[in-house]
Design a protein around this motif. Structure first.
Motif, mmCIF file in Angstrom:
data_model
loop_
_atom_site.group_PDB
_atom_site.id
_atom_site.type_symbol
_atom_site.label_atom_id
_atom_site.label_comp_id
_atom_site.label_asym_id
_atom_site.label_seq_id
_atom_site.Cartn_x
_atom_site.Cartn_y
_atom_site.Cartn_z
ATOM 1 N N THR A 1 -3.819 46.403 -0.872
ATOM 2 C CA THR A 1 -4.760 45.626 -0.065
ATOM 3 C C THR A 1 -4.325 45.589 1.392
ATOM 4 O O THR A 1 -5.140 45.817 2.303
ATOM 5 N N VAL A 2 -3.043 45.309 1.623
ATOM 6 C CA VAL A 2 -2.534 45.279 2.998
ATOM 7 C C VAL A 2 -2.651 46.659 3.642
ATOM 8 O O VAL A 2 -3.052 46.792 4.803
ATOM 9 N N GLY A 3 -2.330 47.709 2.886
ATOM 10 C CA GLY A 3 -2.448 49.070 3.411
ATOM 11 C C GLY A 3 -3.885 49.416 3.776
ATOM 12 O O GLY A 3 -4.144 50.007 4.832
ATOM 13 N N ALA A 4 -4.820 49.047 2.920
ATOM 14 C CA ALA A 4 -6.231 49.332 3.199
ATOM 15 C C ALA A 4 -6.710 48.580 4.437
ATOM 16 O O ALA A 4 -7.453 49.136 5.264
ATOM 17 N N ILE A 5 -6.278 47.334 4.592
ATOM 18 C CA ILE A 5 -6.666 46.559 5.768
ATOM 19 C C ILE A 5 -6.094 47.185 7.037
ATOM 20 O O ILE A 5 -6.783 47.316 8.055
ATOM 21 N N LEU A 6 -4.827 47.589 6.980
ATOM 22 C CA LEU A 6 -4.206 48.220 8.150
ATOM 23 C C LEU A 6 -4.875 49.542 8.508
ATOM 24 O O LEU A 6 -5.121 49.821 9.686
ATOM 25 N N ILE A 7 -5.189 50.348 7.514
ATOM 26 C CA ILE A 7 -5.840 51.638 7.778
ATOM 27 C C ILE A 7 -7.240 51.425 8.344
ATOM 28 O O ILE A 7 -7.645 52.101 9.302
ATOM 29 N N ALA A 8 -7.985 50.482 7.768
ATOM 30 C CA ALA A 8 -9.335 50.213 8.277
ATOM 31 C C ALA A 8 -9.280 49.701 9.716
ATOM 32 O O ALA A 8 -10.089 50.113 10.564
ATOM 33 N N THR A 9 -8.323 48.826 10.001
ATOM 34 C CA THR A 9 -8.171 48.310 11.367
ATOM 35 C C THR A 9 -7.833 49.431 12.340
ATOM 36 O O THR A 9 -8.389 49.513 13.439
ATOM 37 N N TYR A 10 -6.926 50.317 11.923
ATOM 38 C CA TYR A 10 -6.549 51.429 12.798
ATOM 39 C C TYR A 10 -7.739 52.352 13.060
ATOM 40 O O TYR A 10 -7.958 52.788 14.190
ATOM 41 N N ILE A 11 -8.509 52.653 12.031
ATOM 42 C CA ILE A 11 -9.668 53.536 12.211
ATOM 43 C C ILE A 11 -10.680 52.905 13.165
ATOM 44 O O ILE A 11 -11.228 53.583 14.046
#
Length: 91
Positions: A9-19
């Motif tokens: 979940t944290v990884g997905a949030i970080l990746i979405a934020t970066y994109i």
């Protein structure tokens, strides 16, 4: 929630934020958009590697000696050698 689920979940949030930041969907100053956002993954990777190395180093520094385990292991080695010699193996 398991630890793996939390990590995903944290990884997905970080990746979405970066994109979102990389594509410029959120307006940022030009300097930040062109010079800082593209290198954030490398900064994160270096930071994570530094954390891992410091964690391993501190664990090695605080590692305790176990004299009981040492003597037990040496006894088991001696026992194994004697059993192998009794079966005809030369050590």
């Amino acid at each position: 929630m398991t630890r793996a689920t939390e990590a995903y979940t944290v990884g997905a949030i970080l990746i979405a934020t970066y994109i979102v930041l990389y594509l410029g969907l959120i307006p940022l100053p030009e300097t930040v958009q062109e010079k800082i956002i593209p290198v954030l993954p490398w900064w994160g990777l270096v930071t994570f590697g530094s954390y891992c190395l410091s964690n391993i180093g501190s664990a090695m520094y605080t590692f305790r000696d176990c004299p009981e385990a040492y003597h037990e292991l040496m006894g088991e080695i001696t026992q194994a050698k004697s059993e192998l010699r009794s079966k005809g193996m030369q050590l």
